[in-house]
Scaffold this motif. Structure first.
Motif, PDB file in Angstrom:
ATOM      1  N   ARG A 109     133.133 -21.060  58.290  1.00  0.00           N
ATOM      2  CA  ARG A 109     131.611 -20.616  57.783  1.00  0.00           C
ATOM      3  C   ARG A 109     130.920 -21.791  57.622  1.00  0.00           C
ATOM      4  NH1 ARG A 109     127.475 -20.040  55.376  1.00  0.00           N
ATOM      5  NH2 ARG A 109     126.721 -19.168  53.776  1.00  0.00           N
ATOM      6  N   ASN A 110     131.429 -23.015  57.581  1.00  0.00           N
ATOM      7  CA  ASN A 110     130.914 -24.464  57.486  1.00  0.00           C
ATOM      8  C   ASN A 110     130.660 -24.839  58.755  1.00  0.00           C
ATOM      9  OD1 ASN A 110     130.290 -24.575  54.736  1.00  0.00           O
ATOM     10  ND2 ASN A 110     132.591 -25.376  54.232  1.00  0.00           N
ATOM     11  N   GLN A 111     130.634 -24.128  59.965  1.00  0.00           N
ATOM     12  CA  GLN A 111     130.303 -24.509  61.086  1.00  0.00           C
ATOM     13  C   GLN A 111     128.879 -24.192  61.493  1.00  0.00           C
ATOM     14  OE1 GLN A 111     132.527 -26.762  63.008  1.00  0.00           O
ATOM     15  NE2 GLN A 111     133.643 -26.539  60.893  1.00  0.00           N
ATOM     16  N   VAL A 112     128.047 -25.091  61.074  1.00  0.00           N
ATOM     17  CA  VAL A 112     126.606 -24.399  61.064  1.00  0.00           C
ATOM     18  C   VAL A 112     125.702 -25.291  61.892  1.00  0.00           C
ATOM     19  CG1 VAL A 112     124.372 -24.020  59.761  1.00  0.00           C
ATOM     20  CG2 VAL A 112     126.651 -23.341  58.833  1.00  0.00           C
ATOM     21  N   MET A 113     124.800 -24.858  62.915  1.00  0.00           N
ATOM     22  CA  MET A 113     124.223 -25.667  63.549  1.00  0.00           C
ATOM     23  C   MET A 113     122.649 -25.549  62.938  1.00  0.00           C
ATOM     24  SD  MET A 113     125.543 -27.093  65.961  1.00  0.00           S
ATOM     25  CE  MET A 113     124.272 -27.948  67.233  1.00  0.00           C
ATOM     26  N   VAL A 114     122.159 -26.667  62.217  1.00  0.00           N
ATOM     27  CA  VAL A 114     120.867 -26.634  61.677  1.00  0.00           C
ATOM     28  C   VAL A 114     119.847 -27.023  62.640  1.00  0.00           C
ATOM     29  CG1 VAL A 114     119.491 -27.579  59.786  1.00  0.00           C
ATOM     30  CG2 VAL A 114     121.892 -27.204  59.263  1.00  0.00           C
ATOM     31  N   PRO A 115     118.638 -26.282  62.814  1.00  0.00           N
ATOM     32  CA  PRO A 115     117.639 -26.639  63.884  1.00  0.00           C
ATOM     33  C   PRO A 115     116.976 -27.913  63.417  1.00  0.00           C
ATOM     34  CG  PRO A 115     117.463 -24.434  63.203  1.00  0.00           C
ATOM     35  CD  PRO A 115     118.411 -24.950  62.253  1.00  0.00           C
ATOM     36  N   ALA A 116     116.769 -28.792  64.420  1.00  0.00           N
ATOM     37  CA  ALA A 116     116.149 -29.877  64.413  1.00  0.00           C
ATOM     38  C   ALA A 116     114.672 -29.875  63.658  1.00  0.00           C
ATOM     39  CB  ALA A 116     116.041 -30.814  65.673  1.00  0.00           C
ATOM     40  N   GLN A 117     114.165 -28.570  63.720  1.00  0.00           N
ATOM     41  CA  GLN A 117     112.861 -28.453  63.070  1.00  0.00           C
ATOM     42  C   GLN A 117     113.050 -28.281  61.586  1.00  0.00           C
ATOM     43  OE1 GLN A 117     111.208 -24.416  63.167  1.00  0.00           O
ATOM     44  NE2 GLN A 117     108.939 -25.214  63.376  1.00  0.00           N
ATOM     45  N   THR A 118     114.259 -27.835  61.069  1.00  0.00           N
ATOM     46  CA  THR A 118     114.574 -27.890  59.687  1.00  0.00           C
ATOM     47  C   THR A 118     114.753 -29.149  59.103  1.00  0.00           C
ATOM     48  OG1 THR A 118     115.425 -25.583  59.892  1.00  0.00           O
ATOM     49  CG2 THR A 118     116.316 -27.109  57.979  1.00  0.00           C
TER      50      THR A 118
END
Length: 238
Positions: A109-118
């Motif tokens: 669940r913690n394998q999240v790809m956060v967008p560069a825009q965020t």
């Protein structure tokens, strides 16, 4: 952006996490599958129920016990423990097994790809406003690279209920006692947890249209709605 209410001066921002700052749907699909796989490996009898049946049991428990509905960690642990016990596993073994099964789920669940825009948006907004994270979920903000943007991360637990209950909003306010509720803007994708929750405590609310909910699910109107993080950042920095 679409405005529904007259905005008031804003002094602090709080963000929901899942499906507001990143797409959490594929993350949860992988995590659910991994949690189920690990549970069946630990307890072959767990395979008597499909992954969908386990999810349905969790949903039924959430509907029958409001105290669990806003605490995703406790909800999953209770679902696993009770399910294993129903399948014949002794209580103490089921309790330990629930913890193990949950750990497999949370790792994925913690394998999240956060967008560069965020990242860019939070960096810019953090130079002007105090930023708080208020989430019903159990993601680890440090693990996904977001912790340093927030002065505080507030999640359910230890008797603190999740949104739309006021508990977490009140906890945020306690860190800034000189700010009136109307000076807060809460940003999130859920019409119930985020928009209604903020409205109940006198906060302004920004509804993210790009999440998993539709406009007809709004219970009360937000201050404004937006569909792109750049538009949000441009408005808040103007």
């Amino acid at each position: 952006m679409q405005f529904y209410r007259r905005p008031q001066p804003i002094a602090a921002l709080s963000f929901d996490l899942d499906d507001t700052l990143y797409d959490n749907v594929p993350v949860m699909r992988r995590a659910e599958a991994e949690g189920y796989r690990a549970l069946c490996e630990l307890f072959p009898e767990a395979g008597r129920w499909t992954q969908e049946q386990w999810a349905q049991r969790r949903w039924q428990l959430m509907q029958s016990d409001p105290s669990l509905a806003s605490d995703m960690t406790l909800l999953r642990l209770v679902t696993l423990q009770r399910g294993l016990m129903e399948l014949g596993v002794e209580e103490h073994v089921a309790r330990a097994g629930a913890e193990q099964g949950f750990q497999a789920f949370i790792n994925a669940r913690n394998q999240v790809m956060v967008p560069a825009q965020t990242h860019a948006m939070l960096t810019a907004l953090g130079q002007r406003y105090p930023l708080i994270a208020i989430s019903n979920g159990n993601v680890d903000t440090k693990a996904i690279g977001l912790r340093d943007y927030f002065e505080h991360v507030i999640q359910p637990g230890e008797g603190r209920r999740g949104k739309p209950y006021p508990d977490m909003f009140k906890a945020a306010q306690a860190h800034y006692p000189n700010l009136s509720p109307a000076r807060w803007l809460h940003i999130g994708d859920s019409p119930l947890a985020d928009v209604l929750g903020a409205h109940r405590v006198g906060w302004q609310a920004a509804w993210f249209r790009g999440g998993i909910y539709d406009e007809h699910e709004l219970v009360v109107l937000p201050t404004f709605a937006y569909a792109d993080n750049q538009h949000l950042a441009d408005y808040l920095l103007a």
